[in-house]
Design a protein around this motif. Structure first.
Motif, PDB file in Angstrom:
ATOM      1  N   SER A   1       0.835  -1.201   0.000  1.00  0.00           N
ATOM      2  CA  SER A   1       0.000   0.000   0.000  1.00  0.00           C
ATOM      3  C   SER A   1       0.869   1.250   0.000  1.00  0.00           C
ATOM      4  O   SER A   1       0.533   2.247  -0.650  1.00  0.00           O
ATOM      5  CB  SER A   1      -1.000  -0.008   1.159  1.00  0.00           C
TER       6      SER A   1
ATOM      7  N   ARG B   1       1.432   9.702  -5.384  1.00  0.00           N
ATOM      8  CA  ARG B   1       2.260  10.858  -5.043  1.00  0.00           C
ATOM      9  C   ARG B   1       3.008  11.331  -6.286  1.00  0.00           C
ATOM     10  O   ARG B   1       2.995  12.521  -6.627  1.00  0.00           O
ATOM     11  CB  ARG B   1       3.244  10.427  -3.947  1.00  0.00           C
TER      12      ARG B   1
ATOM     13  N   HIS C   1       2.503  14.762  -9.075  1.00  0.00           N
ATOM     14  CA  HIS C   1       3.552  15.675  -9.560  1.00  0.00           C
ATOM     15  C   HIS C   1       3.735  15.540 -11.073  1.00  0.00           C
ATOM     16  O   HIS C   1       4.733  16.025 -11.621  1.00  0.00           O
ATOM     17  CB  HIS C   1       4.882  15.384  -8.854  1.00  0.00           C
TER      18      HIS C   1
ATOM     19  N   SER D   1       2.180   7.171   3.127  1.00  0.00           N
ATOM     20  CA  SER D   1       1.957   6.644   1.774  1.00  0.00           C
ATOM     21  C   SER D   1       1.136   5.355   1.846  1.00  0.00           C
ATOM     22  O   SER D   1       0.280   5.124   0.987  1.00  0.00           O
ATOM     23  CB  SER D   1       3.271   6.452   1.020  1.00  0.00           C
TER      24      SER D   1
ATOM     25  N   PHE E   1      -2.465   6.380   2.191  1.00  0.00           N
ATOM     26  CA  PHE E   1      -3.053   6.829   0.919  1.00  0.00           C
ATOM     27  C   PHE E   1      -3.208   5.667  -0.060  1.00  0.00           C
ATOM     28  O   PHE E   1      -4.136   5.642  -0.859  1.00  0.00           O
ATOM     29  CB  PHE E   1      -2.250   7.990   0.334  1.00  0.00           C
ATOM     30  N   GLY E   2      -2.290   4.700   0.019  1.00  0.00           N
ATOM     31  CA  GLY E   2      -2.462   3.481  -0.771  1.00  0.00           C
ATOM     32  C   GLY E   2      -3.738   2.756  -0.370  1.00  0.00           C
ATOM     33  O   GLY E   2      -4.470   2.239  -1.211  1.00  0.00           O
TER      34      GLY E   2
ATOM     35  N   THR F   1       1.164  18.160  -1.070  1.00  0.00           N
ATOM     36  CA  THR F   1       1.873  16.938  -1.451  1.00  0.00           C
ATOM     37  C   THR F   1       1.301  16.380  -2.755  1.00  0.00           C
ATOM     38  O   THR F   1       0.205  16.731  -3.171  1.00  0.00           O
ATOM     39  CB  THR F   1       1.694  15.869  -0.348  1.00  0.00           C
ATOM     40  N   GLY F   2       2.075  15.502  -3.362  1.00  0.00           N
ATOM     41  CA  GLY F   2       1.650  14.855  -4.603  1.00  0.00           C
ATOM     42  C   GLY F   2       0.354  14.080  -4.427  1.00  0.00           C
ATOM     43  O   GLY F   2      -0.535  14.134  -5.280  1.00  0.00           O
ATOM     44  N   GLU F   3       0.231  13.366  -3.296  1.00  0.00           N
ATOM     45  CA  GLU F   3      -0.982  12.552  -3.099  1.00  0.00           C
ATOM     46  C   GLU F   3      -2.203  13.452  -2.941  1.00  0.00           C
ATOM     47  O   GLU F   3      -3.285  13.133  -3.442  1.00  0.00           O
ATOM     48  CB  GLU F   3      -0.839  11.585  -1.907  1.00  0.00           C
TER      49      GLU F   3
ATOM     50  N   LYS G   1      -2.580  16.505  -4.301  1.00  0.00           N
ATOM     51  CA  LYS G   1      -2.872  17.013  -5.656  1.00  0.00           C
ATOM     52  C   LYS G   1      -3.630  15.974  -6.465  1.00  0.00           C
ATOM     53  O   LYS G   1      -4.593  16.276  -7.150  1.00  0.00           O
ATOM     54  CB  LYS G   1      -1.552  17.309  -6.398  1.00  0.00           C
ATOM     55  N   PHE G   2      -3.156  14.734  -6.399  1.00  0.00           N
ATOM     56  CA  PHE G   2      -3.786  13.671  -7.175  1.00  0.00           C
ATOM     57  C   PHE G   2      -5.204  13.394  -6.657  1.00  0.00           C
ATOM     58  O   PHE G   2      -6.162  13.374  -7.433  1.00  0.00           O
ATOM     59  CB  PHE G   2      -2.937  12.397  -7.111  1.00  0.00           C
ATOM     60  N   LEU G   3      -5.345  13.220  -5.362  1.00  0.00           N
ATOM     61  CA  LEU G   3      -6.631  12.769  -4.807  1.00  0.00           C
ATOM     62  C   LEU G   3      -7.710  13.846  -4.884  1.00  0.00           C
ATOM     63  O   LEU G   3      -8.899  13.529  -4.937  1.00  0.00           O
ATOM     64  CB  LEU G   3      -6.440  12.266  -3.372  1.00  0.00           C
TER      65      LEU G   3
ATOM     66  N   GLY H   1       7.603  13.102  -5.525  1.00  0.00           N
ATOM     67  CA  GLY H   1       7.286  11.757  -6.013  1.00  0.00           C
ATOM     68  C   GLY H   1       7.706  10.667  -5.057  1.00  0.00           C
ATOM     69  O   GLY H   1       7.074   9.624  -5.001  1.00  0.00           O
TER      70      GLY H   1
ATOM     71  N   TRP I   1       7.326  13.615  -1.028  1.00  0.00           N
ATOM     72  CA  TRP I   1       6.156  14.481  -0.812  1.00  0.00           C
ATOM     73  C   TRP I   1       5.277  14.546  -2.042  1.00  0.00           C
ATOM     74  O   TRP I   1       5.694  14.162  -3.107  1.00  0.00           O
ATOM     75  CB  TRP I   1       6.568  15.904  -0.398  1.00  0.00           C
TER      76      TRP I   1
END
Lengths: 201, 201
Positions: free
Chosen positions: A46, A54, A58, B46, B49-50, B74-76, B78-80, B198, B201
Protein backbone atom coordinates in the motif's frame (compact mmCIF):
# COMPACT_ATOMS: atom_id res chain seq x y z
CA UNK A 1 -1.98 26.64 28.82
CA UNK A 2 0.48 28.91 30.64
CA UNK A 3 2.80 31.36 28.87
CA UNK A 4 5.73 29.46 30.34
CA UNK A 5 4.82 26.19 28.57
CA UNK A 6 4.23 28.07 25.33
CA UNK A 7 7.61 29.79 25.56
CA UNK A 8 9.46 26.57 26.27
CA UNK A 9 7.62 24.91 23.40
CA UNK A 10 8.64 27.76 21.13
CA UNK A 11 12.31 27.56 22.15
CA UNK A 12 12.34 23.78 21.63
CA UNK A 13 10.71 24.12 18.23
CA UNK A 14 13.19 26.83 17.21
CA UNK A 15 16.10 24.52 17.98
CA UNK A 16 14.34 21.69 16.12
CA UNK A 17 13.77 23.94 13.11
CA UNK A 18 17.44 24.98 13.01
CA UNK A 19 18.57 21.35 13.03
CA UNK A 20 16.08 20.29 10.37
CA UNK A 21 16.88 23.29 8.16
CA UNK A 22 20.60 22.48 8.32
CA UNK A 23 19.94 18.86 7.38
CA UNK A 24 17.77 19.93 4.45
CA UNK A 25 20.48 22.31 3.23
CA UNK A 26 23.05 19.50 3.39
CA UNK A 27 20.84 17.04 1.50
CA UNK A 28 20.85 18.57 -1.96
CA UNK A 29 21.41 15.66 -4.35
CA UNK A 30 18.52 15.02 -6.74
CA UNK A 31 18.77 11.56 -8.17
CA UNK A 32 16.60 8.52 -8.75
CA UNK A 33 16.53 6.33 -5.66
CA UNK A 34 15.75 2.70 -4.88
CA UNK A 35 13.29 2.23 -2.04
CA UNK A 36 12.71 -1.17 -0.45
CA UNK A 37 9.72 -1.97 1.78
CA UNK A 38 10.20 -5.25 3.57
CA UNK A 39 9.30 -7.02 6.86
CA UNK A 40 6.29 -9.06 7.97
CA UNK A 41 4.00 -6.16 8.80
CA UNK A 42 1.34 -4.38 6.80
CA UNK A 43 1.82 -1.44 4.47
CA UNK A 44 4.59 -2.60 2.12
CA UNK A 45 2.45 -2.69 -1.03
CA UNK A 46 0.00 0.00 0.00
CA UNK A 47 2.94 2.35 0.62
CA UNK A 48 4.24 1.54 -2.87
CA UNK A 49 0.87 2.45 -4.38
CA UNK A 50 0.67 5.56 -2.21
CA UNK A 51 4.01 6.59 -3.69
CA UNK A 52 2.62 5.91 -7.16
CA UNK A 53 -0.18 8.45 -6.69
CA UNK A 54 2.26 10.86 -5.04
CA UNK A 55 4.37 10.73 -8.21
CA UNK A 56 1.27 11.01 -10.41
CA UNK A 57 0.26 14.11 -8.47
CA UNK A 58 3.55 15.67 -9.56
CA UNK A 59 2.87 14.75 -13.21
CA UNK A 60 5.26 11.81 -13.31
CA UNK A 61 4.47 8.66 -15.26
CA UNK A 62 4.43 5.41 -13.30
CA UNK A 63 4.99 1.76 -14.21
CA UNK A 64 3.83 -1.11 -12.00
CA UNK A 65 4.67 -4.79 -12.18
CA UNK A 66 2.96 -7.04 -9.66
CA UNK A 67 4.97 -10.16 -9.01
CA UNK A 68 3.27 -13.13 -7.28
CA UNK A 69 -0.05 -11.36 -6.73
CA UNK A 70 -2.63 -11.12 -9.43
CA UNK A 71 -5.21 -13.93 -9.38
CA UNK A 72 -7.61 -11.69 -7.48
CA UNK A 73 -7.87 -8.10 -8.65
CA UNK A 74 -7.04 -5.74 -5.80
CA UNK A 75 -8.73 -2.44 -5.09
CA UNK A 76 -5.60 -0.46 -5.96
CA UNK A 77 -5.33 -2.22 -9.32
CA UNK A 78 -9.01 -1.54 -10.11
CA UNK A 79 -8.57 2.09 -9.20
CA UNK A 80 -5.24 2.69 -10.95
CA UNK A 81 -6.32 1.02 -14.20
CA UNK A 82 -8.65 4.00 -14.68
CA UNK A 83 -5.60 6.12 -15.63
CA UNK A 84 -3.82 4.27 -18.45
CA UNK A 85 -2.17 7.49 -19.67
CA UNK A 86 -0.53 8.04 -16.30
CA UNK A 87 0.18 4.57 -14.97
CA UNK A 88 0.94 1.34 -16.77
CA UNK A 89 -0.10 -1.72 -14.77
CA UNK A 90 1.10 -5.29 -15.29
CA UNK A 91 0.23 -8.28 -13.10
CA UNK A 92 2.02 -11.62 -13.24
CA UNK A 93 -1.48 -13.00 -12.97
CA UNK A 94 -1.06 -16.30 -11.17
CA UNK A 95 -1.99 -15.66 -7.57
CA UNK A 96 0.18 -16.58 -4.64
CA UNK A 97 2.38 -19.54 -5.24
CA UNK A 98 0.58 -21.76 -2.72
CA UNK A 99 -2.48 -21.41 -4.92
CA UNK A 100 -0.67 -22.63 -8.02
CA UNK A 101 1.88 -25.05 -6.50
CA UNK A 102 3.80 -25.35 -9.72
CA UNK A 103 7.34 -24.06 -9.43
CA UNK A 104 8.25 -24.27 -13.10
CA UNK A 105 5.19 -22.30 -14.11
CA UNK A 106 5.91 -19.70 -11.39
CA UNK A 107 9.46 -19.28 -12.67
CA UNK A 108 8.27 -18.84 -16.24
CA UNK A 109 5.70 -16.22 -15.19
CA UNK A 110 8.25 -14.38 -13.05
CA UNK A 111 10.71 -14.24 -15.95
CA UNK A 112 8.01 -12.81 -18.22
CA UNK A 113 7.14 -10.24 -15.55
CA UNK A 114 10.82 -9.26 -15.33
CA UNK A 115 10.89 -8.71 -19.11
CA UNK A 116 8.12 -6.15 -18.60
CA UNK A 117 10.02 -4.69 -15.64
CA UNK A 118 13.07 -4.19 -17.89
CA UNK A 119 10.98 -2.27 -20.42
CA UNK A 120 10.05 0.19 -17.65
CA UNK A 121 13.68 0.35 -16.48
CA UNK A 122 14.75 1.26 -20.03
CA UNK A 123 12.26 4.11 -20.37
CA UNK A 124 13.38 7.52 -19.03
CA UNK A 125 9.81 8.83 -19.48
CA UNK A 126 8.78 6.64 -16.52
CA UNK A 127 9.56 8.59 -13.34
CA UNK A 128 8.67 5.90 -10.82
CA UNK A 129 8.40 2.14 -11.10
CA UNK A 130 6.79 -0.10 -8.48
CA UNK A 131 7.85 -3.75 -8.38
CA UNK A 132 5.28 -5.13 -6.02
CA UNK A 133 6.23 -8.38 -4.22
CA UNK A 134 9.46 -8.67 -6.18
CA UNK A 135 11.19 -9.74 -2.94
CA UNK A 136 9.05 -12.89 -2.85
CA UNK A 137 10.09 -13.80 -6.40
CA UNK A 138 13.72 -13.32 -5.34
CA UNK A 139 13.26 -15.27 -2.10
CA UNK A 140 11.90 -18.30 -3.99
CA UNK A 141 14.69 -17.82 -6.59
CA UNK A 142 12.22 -17.40 -9.41
CA UNK A 143 14.56 -14.57 -10.47
CA UNK A 144 18.30 -14.22 -10.04
CA UNK A 145 19.17 -11.40 -7.65
CA UNK A 146 22.36 -10.47 -9.55
CA UNK A 147 20.47 -10.11 -12.83
CA UNK A 148 17.81 -8.00 -11.13
CA UNK A 149 20.41 -5.74 -9.47
CA UNK A 150 22.30 -5.21 -12.73
CA UNK A 151 19.11 -4.18 -14.50
CA UNK A 152 18.14 -1.87 -11.62
CA UNK A 153 21.52 -0.12 -11.62
CA UNK A 154 21.43 0.38 -15.41
CA UNK A 155 18.16 2.40 -15.27
CA UNK A 156 17.86 6.13 -16.15
CA UNK A 157 19.55 8.24 -13.46
CA UNK A 158 16.42 10.16 -12.40
CA UNK A 159 14.10 7.17 -12.23
CA UNK A 160 12.84 6.06 -8.80
CA UNK A 161 12.11 2.42 -7.98
CA UNK A 162 9.99 1.01 -5.17
CA UNK A 163 10.39 -2.69 -4.39
CA UNK A 164 8.09 -4.45 -1.91
CA UNK A 165 7.72 -7.84 -0.24
CA UNK A 166 8.89 -9.64 2.88
CA UNK A 167 12.38 -11.12 2.98
CA UNK A 168 14.32 -8.60 0.85
CA UNK A 169 17.67 -10.24 0.03
CA UNK A 170 20.79 -8.64 1.62
CA UNK A 171 22.29 -7.90 -1.83
CA UNK A 172 19.25 -5.76 -2.65
CA UNK A 173 19.34 -3.97 0.72
CA UNK A 174 22.99 -3.22 0.06
CA UNK A 175 22.33 -1.31 -3.19
CA UNK A 176 19.08 0.35 -2.04
CA UNK A 177 18.96 4.00 -0.90
CA UNK A 178 16.03 3.81 1.49
CA UNK A 179 14.99 0.61 3.24
CA UNK A 180 12.07 0.31 5.64
CA UNK A 181 11.11 -2.72 7.62
CA UNK A 182 7.40 -2.94 8.37
CA UNK A 183 7.01 -4.86 11.64
CA UNK A 184 3.83 -6.33 13.07
CA UNK A 185 2.84 -4.95 16.45
CA UNK A 186 -0.72 -6.32 16.17
CA UNK A 187 -2.76 -7.82 13.35
CA UNK A 188 -6.56 -7.94 13.12
CA UNK A 189 -6.38 -11.26 11.25
CA UNK A 190 -5.09 -12.97 14.41
CA UNK A 191 -8.16 -11.74 16.27
CA UNK A 192 -10.36 -13.63 13.78
CA UNK A 193 -11.13 -10.68 11.50
CA UNK A 194 -11.27 -11.56 7.78
CA UNK A 195 -9.14 -9.98 5.07
CA UNK A 196 -11.58 -7.30 3.95
CA UNK A 197 -11.99 -5.26 0.78
CA UNK A 198 -10.52 -1.80 1.21
CA UNK A 199 -8.08 -2.63 3.96
CA UNK A 200 -6.37 -5.91 2.95
CA UNK A 201 -6.92 -6.10 -0.84
CA UNK B 1 15.65 -27.42 -12.21
CA UNK B 2 15.39 -31.10 -11.19
CA UNK B 3 12.09 -32.89 -10.66
CA UNK B 4 13.13 -33.52 -7.09
CA UNK B 5 13.36 -29.82 -6.24
CA UNK B 6 10.04 -29.20 -7.96
CA UNK B 7 8.35 -32.01 -6.02
CA UNK B 8 9.71 -30.80 -2.70
CA UNK B 9 8.59 -27.27 -3.54
CA UNK B 10 5.12 -28.59 -4.36
CA UNK B 11 4.86 -30.54 -1.09
CA UNK B 12 6.01 -27.51 0.91
CA UNK B 13 3.54 -25.25 -0.86
CA UNK B 14 0.69 -27.73 -0.30
CA UNK B 15 1.35 -27.67 3.45
CA UNK B 16 1.55 -23.87 3.36
CA UNK B 17 -1.74 -23.64 1.47
CA UNK B 18 -3.48 -25.94 3.99
CA UNK B 19 -2.32 -23.75 6.90
CA UNK B 20 -3.29 -20.50 5.17
CA UNK B 21 -6.69 -21.87 4.09
CA UNK B 22 -7.45 -22.94 7.67
CA UNK B 23 -6.50 -19.49 8.98
CA UNK B 24 -8.69 -17.79 6.38
CA UNK B 25 -11.65 -20.04 7.31
CA UNK B 26 -11.20 -19.16 10.99
CA UNK B 27 -10.99 -15.41 10.32
CA UNK B 28 -14.56 -14.68 9.27
CA UNK B 29 -15.52 -11.50 11.14
CA UNK B 30 -16.29 -8.54 8.89
CA UNK B 31 -16.09 -5.35 10.87
CA UNK B 32 -14.59 -1.90 10.63
CA UNK B 33 -11.03 -1.92 11.94
CA UNK B 34 -8.58 0.65 13.28
CA UNK B 35 -5.16 0.50 11.64
CA UNK B 36 -2.19 2.40 13.09
CA UNK B 37 1.03 3.03 11.14
CA UNK B 38 3.77 4.29 13.44
CA UNK B 39 7.58 4.20 13.83
CA UNK B 40 10.39 6.38 12.48
CA UNK B 41 10.64 4.76 9.04
CA UNK B 42 9.08 5.67 5.71
CA UNK B 43 5.73 4.54 4.38
CA UNK B 44 3.31 5.49 7.18
CA UNK B 45 1.41 8.14 5.22
CA UNK B 46 1.96 6.64 1.77
CA UNK B 47 0.51 3.36 3.04
CA UNK B 48 -2.53 5.26 4.34
CA UNK B 49 -3.05 6.83 0.92
CA UNK B 50 -2.46 3.48 -0.77
CA UNK B 51 -5.27 2.12 1.39
CA UNK B 52 -7.43 5.06 0.35
CA UNK B 53 -7.18 4.14 -3.34
CA UNK B 54 -7.62 0.46 -2.47
CA UNK B 55 -10.95 1.35 -0.83
CA UNK B 56 -11.89 3.65 -3.74
CA UNK B 57 -11.20 0.74 -6.12
CA UNK B 58 -13.89 -1.18 -4.25
CA UNK B 59 -16.33 1.72 -4.59
CA UNK B 60 -15.99 2.92 -1.00
CA UNK B 61 -16.05 6.60 -0.11
CA UNK B 62 -13.01 7.95 1.73
CA UNK B 63 -12.43 10.88 4.08
CA UNK B 64 -8.96 12.29 4.79
CA UNK B 65 -7.83 14.72 7.46
CA UNK B 66 -4.18 15.74 7.39
CA UNK B 67 -3.00 16.82 10.81
CA UNK B 68 0.28 18.78 11.08
CA UNK B 69 1.10 18.58 7.37
CA UNK B 70 -0.41 20.94 4.89
CA UNK B 71 1.69 24.05 4.24
CA UNK B 72 3.17 22.40 1.16
CA UNK B 73 0.75 20.54 -1.09
CA UNK B 74 1.87 16.94 -1.45
CA UNK B 75 1.65 14.86 -4.60
CA UNK B 76 -0.98 12.55 -3.10
CA UNK B 77 -3.15 15.53 -2.14
CA UNK B 78 -2.87 17.01 -5.66
CA UNK B 79 -3.79 13.67 -7.17
CA UNK B 80 -6.63 12.77 -4.81
CA UNK B 81 -8.31 16.18 -5.03
CA UNK B 82 -9.18 15.25 -8.62
CA UNK B 83 -11.89 12.91 -7.28
CA UNK B 84 -14.08 15.02 -4.97
CA UNK B 85 -17.04 12.64 -5.38
CA UNK B 86 -14.98 9.73 -4.07
CA UNK B 87 -12.65 11.25 -1.53
CA UNK B 88 -13.03 14.26 0.72
CA UNK B 89 -9.71 15.87 1.61
CA UNK B 90 -9.04 18.25 4.51
CA UNK B 91 -5.64 19.63 5.53
CA UNK B 92 -4.96 21.39 8.81
CA UNK B 93 -2.97 23.75 6.64
CA UNK B 94 -0.17 24.99 8.87
CA UNK B 95 2.89 22.98 7.97
CA UNK B 96 5.03 21.23 10.51
CA UNK B 97 5.03 22.79 13.89
CA UNK B 98 8.70 23.80 13.73
CA UNK B 99 7.73 26.01 10.82
CA UNK B 100 5.01 27.80 12.79
CA UNK B 101 6.46 27.69 16.33
CA UNK B 102 3.24 28.79 17.90
CA UNK B 103 1.74 26.22 20.22
CA UNK B 104 -1.58 27.95 20.85
CA UNK B 105 -2.24 28.34 17.17
CA UNK B 106 -1.30 24.67 16.55
CA UNK B 107 -3.74 23.55 19.24
CA UNK B 108 -6.53 25.66 17.76
CA UNK B 109 -5.88 24.25 14.26
CA UNK B 110 -5.72 20.68 15.54
CA UNK B 111 -9.05 21.10 17.36
CA UNK B 112 -10.65 22.41 14.17
CA UNK B 113 -9.20 19.47 12.24
CA UNK B 114 -10.66 17.09 14.83
CA UNK B 115 -14.09 18.66 14.35
CA UNK B 116 -13.83 17.69 10.67
CA UNK B 117 -12.59 14.23 11.67
CA UNK B 118 -15.71 13.79 13.84
CA UNK B 119 -17.94 14.61 10.87
CA UNK B 120 -16.35 11.71 8.96
CA UNK B 121 -16.65 9.45 12.01
CA UNK B 122 -20.39 10.23 12.19
CA UNK B 123 -21.06 9.39 8.54
CA UNK B 124 -21.74 5.71 7.74
CA UNK B 125 -21.46 6.49 3.99
CA UNK B 126 -17.70 6.94 4.51
CA UNK B 127 -16.12 3.47 4.34
CA UNK B 128 -12.57 4.48 5.20
CA UNK B 129 -11.11 7.49 6.97
CA UNK B 130 -7.43 8.42 6.99
CA UNK B 131 -6.15 10.57 9.85
CA UNK B 132 -2.70 11.41 8.57
CA UNK B 133 -0.14 12.42 11.24
CA UNK B 134 -2.76 12.30 13.96
CA UNK B 135 -0.17 10.63 16.23
CA UNK B 136 1.96 13.79 16.11
CA UNK B 137 -0.99 15.92 17.24
CA UNK B 138 -1.52 13.47 20.12
CA UNK B 139 2.18 13.36 20.99
CA UNK B 140 2.33 17.17 21.33
CA UNK B 141 -0.98 17.02 23.26
CA UNK B 142 -2.71 19.26 20.76
CA UNK B 143 -5.57 16.78 21.15
CA UNK B 144 -6.63 14.72 24.15
CA UNK B 145 -6.11 11.01 23.51
CA UNK B 146 -9.17 10.01 25.58
CA UNK B 147 -11.45 12.30 23.57
CA UNK B 148 -10.02 10.95 20.31
CA UNK B 149 -10.45 7.31 21.41
CA UNK B 150 -14.05 7.87 22.51
CA UNK B 151 -14.90 9.42 19.15
CA UNK B 152 -13.13 6.59 17.28
CA UNK B 153 -15.00 3.88 19.20
CA UNK B 154 -18.35 5.58 18.59
CA UNK B 155 -18.00 5.41 14.78
CA UNK B 156 -20.24 3.29 12.45
CA UNK B 157 -19.44 -0.43 12.93
CA UNK B 158 -18.32 -1.08 9.34
CA UNK B 159 -16.09 2.02 9.01
CA UNK B 160 -12.32 1.52 8.76
CA UNK B 161 -9.85 4.06 10.15
CA UNK B 162 -6.17 4.48 9.31
CA UNK B 163 -4.08 6.60 11.69
CA UNK B 164 -0.49 7.53 10.86
CA UNK B 165 2.46 9.25 12.47
CA UNK B 166 5.44 8.42 14.63
CA UNK B 167 5.00 7.97 18.37
CA UNK B 168 1.51 6.45 18.50
CA UNK B 169 0.39 6.67 22.14
CA UNK B 170 -0.02 3.33 24.01
CA UNK B 171 -3.72 4.02 24.65
CA UNK B 172 -4.31 4.16 20.90
CA UNK B 173 -2.26 1.02 20.23
CA UNK B 174 -4.35 -0.72 22.90
CA UNK B 175 -7.67 -0.10 21.09
CA UNK B 176 -6.32 -0.57 17.53
CA UNK B 177 -6.87 -3.79 15.56
CA UNK B 178 -3.77 -3.69 13.35
CA UNK B 179 -0.60 -1.84 14.30
CA UNK B 180 2.52 -1.68 12.17
CA UNK B 181 5.80 -0.12 13.12
CA UNK B 182 7.77 1.21 10.17
CA UNK B 183 11.46 1.03 11.08
CA UNK B 184 14.36 2.69 9.29
CA UNK B 185 16.95 0.28 7.93
CA UNK B 186 18.48 2.94 5.66
CA UNK B 187 17.44 6.41 4.57
CA UNK B 188 18.53 8.22 1.40
CA UNK B 189 18.32 11.58 3.22
CA UNK B 190 21.26 10.59 5.43
CA UNK B 191 23.34 9.98 2.30
CA UNK B 192 22.78 13.63 1.30
CA UNK B 193 19.90 13.02 -1.08
CA UNK B 194 17.20 15.70 -0.97
CA UNK B 195 13.52 15.10 -0.23
CA UNK B 196 12.27 14.78 -3.79
CA UNK B 197 8.87 15.15 -5.43
CA UNK B 198 7.29 11.76 -6.01
CA UNK B 199 9.13 9.87 -3.32
CA UNK B 200 9.08 12.09 -0.23
CA UNK B 201 6.16 14.48 -0.81
Amino acid sequence: MSDDINQRHRARMERKKAIIDAKIAAADKEIGIIIVNTGNGKGKSSSGFGMAIRAMGHGMKVGVVQFIKGAMQTGEEKFLRRFPEEISFHAMGEGYTWETQNRERDIEKAQLAWEQAKRFLADPAIGLVVFDELNIALKYRYLDVEVVINDLLARPSMQHVVITGRGAPPELIEIADTVTEMNVVKHAFKAGIAAQAGTEW
